[in-house]
Scaffold this active site. Structure first.
Site, short mmCIF file in Angstrom:
data_model
loop_
_atom_site.label_atom_id
_atom_site.label_comp_id
_atom_site.label_asym_id
_atom_site.label_seq_id
_atom_site.Cartn_x
_atom_site.Cartn_y
_atom_site.Cartn_z
N TRP A 103 0.83 -1.21 0.00
CA TRP A 103 0.00 0.00 0.00
C TRP A 103 0.86 1.25 0.00
O TRP A 103 0.56 2.23 -0.69
CB TRP A 103 -0.98 -0.01 1.17
N ASP A 173 -1.31 6.90 6.40
CA ASP A 173 -2.37 5.97 6.00
C ASP A 173 -2.54 5.01 7.17
O ASP A 173 -1.71 4.14 7.40
CB ASP A 173 -1.95 5.22 4.73
N LYS A 197 -12.49 -1.50 7.67
CA LYS A 197 -11.80 -2.38 8.61
C LYS A 197 -12.24 -2.09 10.05
O LYS A 197 -12.82 -2.93 10.71
CB LYS A 197 -10.29 -2.22 8.48
#
Ligand code: PMP
Length: 360
Positions: A103, A173, A197
């Site tokens: 990511w 992030d 999540k």
């Protein structure tokens, strides 16, 4: 019927009580006779939901008053583009990146389209199984920002050191550990996270951004990618993800009722310890990450007997222990222990791992 325990990396398990409340809101919101899904985003009823959701996050994460909270579409991935478009100077813009997994690399690749990206730390040479110490990093004082993926969902690592000393904005992030452990928002210029999540459902990203960074988007920035527009329009420049905002609000209330982030952190430490302690002592399974880099929310491990992997997943599924497969780029197993996974779920998992080990 008892619900199975779902260890998926995301979209992830949600608190049962939240699902029950949401199913009510899905049909009839607070006795009004219509669903949250049927609500105008310009109505007073939605505005209340939006205000409560925002206040919920502000209180849970102690978001300072000089930060805006935005609810945006496009997931965490769109933030890979929005951050450089809004924070990177149009001429000679640059950003420093800590690349600790897939990511982070994707975020860096996107930023590179808009300016210079310098990788100042990476865990690539260790296959991303350890998180570098950031405390002593030399950050470029002229870069427009420093980007860190603070928890790596796929590899199961997390930032464990103090942040580097720098005057430039730090962008995090935090998709896979937001609300799972304390994060000092005031140390960051921007924190963003996909909702699916630990916040709620897919279709939304949450962005906390220091107000002084808003309103500086490049001229060519598409209107929907401009933080300034979203801040001015209270995250409703166009039709917002109404149900996702509602779900996040329910999850925030649930989290608050459990004692907030510090109480959830304690619980998450206990859940992770139970699993890591077992893995450390196992003769069949072995954890992929050691020491302080170990994520609390994503635990990665493998088995010495790969030939038994299919049987493992079949038996686990039959026991109601779902989604234990590692990400396709890593293989092995990954167990996600987000806030909504109860301690009982981890106890059931460890009992199964012990039994499976004993049979081999
Ligand atoms: N960043 C991290 C750390 C992630 O775990 C994910 C998704 N698993 C993403 C970004 C991408 O999120 P989305 O699918 O919401 O765009």
């Amino acid at each position: 019927m008892a619900r199975p325990y779902n260890f998926c990396g995301g979209p992830a398990t949600l608190p049962e009580s939240v699902l029950k409340q949401a199913s009510q809101g899905l049909f009839d919101y607070q006795g009004r006779g219509y669903s949250v899904l049927e609500m105008s985003h310009r109505s007073g009823v939605y505005d209340e939901i939006y205000q409560e959701t925002k206040a919920g996050l502000r209180s849970l994460m102690a978001v300072p008053d000089d930060y805006d909270i935005l609810f945006l579409q496009g997931g965490a991935t769109l933030q890979f583009s929005m951050v450089p478009l809004n924070l990177m100077k149009p001429e000679n813009g640059s950003a420093d990146f800590v690349t600790t997994g897939v990511w982070a690399e994707k975020a860096a690749a996107e930023a590179r389209r808009f300016g210079t990206v310098r990788e100042i730390a990476s865990s690539k040479d260790q296959n991303h199984t350890a998180f570098p110490n950031l405390e002593t990093l030399a950050v470029n004082p002229n870069a427009d920002y420093l980007h860190i993926t603070t928890n790596n969902t796929i590899y199961g690592t997390r930032m464990h050191s103090a942040l580097p000393t720098t005057a430039i904005p730090i962008v995090a992030d935090a998709s896979s550990h937001i609300l799972a452990e304390p994060l000092d928002v005031s140390r960051y210029g921007v924190i963003y996270a996909g909702a699916q999540k630990n916040i709620g459902i897919a279709g939304m990203a949450v962005v906390m951004i220091k107000q002084e960074l808003i309103g500086k988007a490049r001229k060519e920035t598409p209107v929907l990618l401009d933080y300034g527009i979203h801040a001015a329009k209270k995250s409703a420049y166009n039709t917002p993800p109404v149900f996702a905002v509602y779900m996040a609000g329910l999850v925030f209330k649930w989290a608050q009722a459990l004692g907030g982030v510090s109480a959830l952190h304690e619980l998450n430490l206990a859940k992770a310890k139970l699993l890591y302690d077992f893995l450390d002592g196992s003769s069949l399974f072995f954890p992929l990450v050691q020491g302080p880099s170990r994520s609390l929310t994503n635990v990665t491990f493998r088995m010495h007997r790969e030939d038994r992997a299919d049987a493992f997943h079949e038996e686990a599924t039959a026991r109601g222990l779902l989604n234990l497969k590692g990400h396709r780029s890593v293989g092995g197993m990954r167990v996600s222990l987000y806030n909504a996974m109860p301690l009982e779920g981890v106890q059931a998992l460890v009992a199964f791992l012990k039994e499976f080990e004993a049979k081999i």
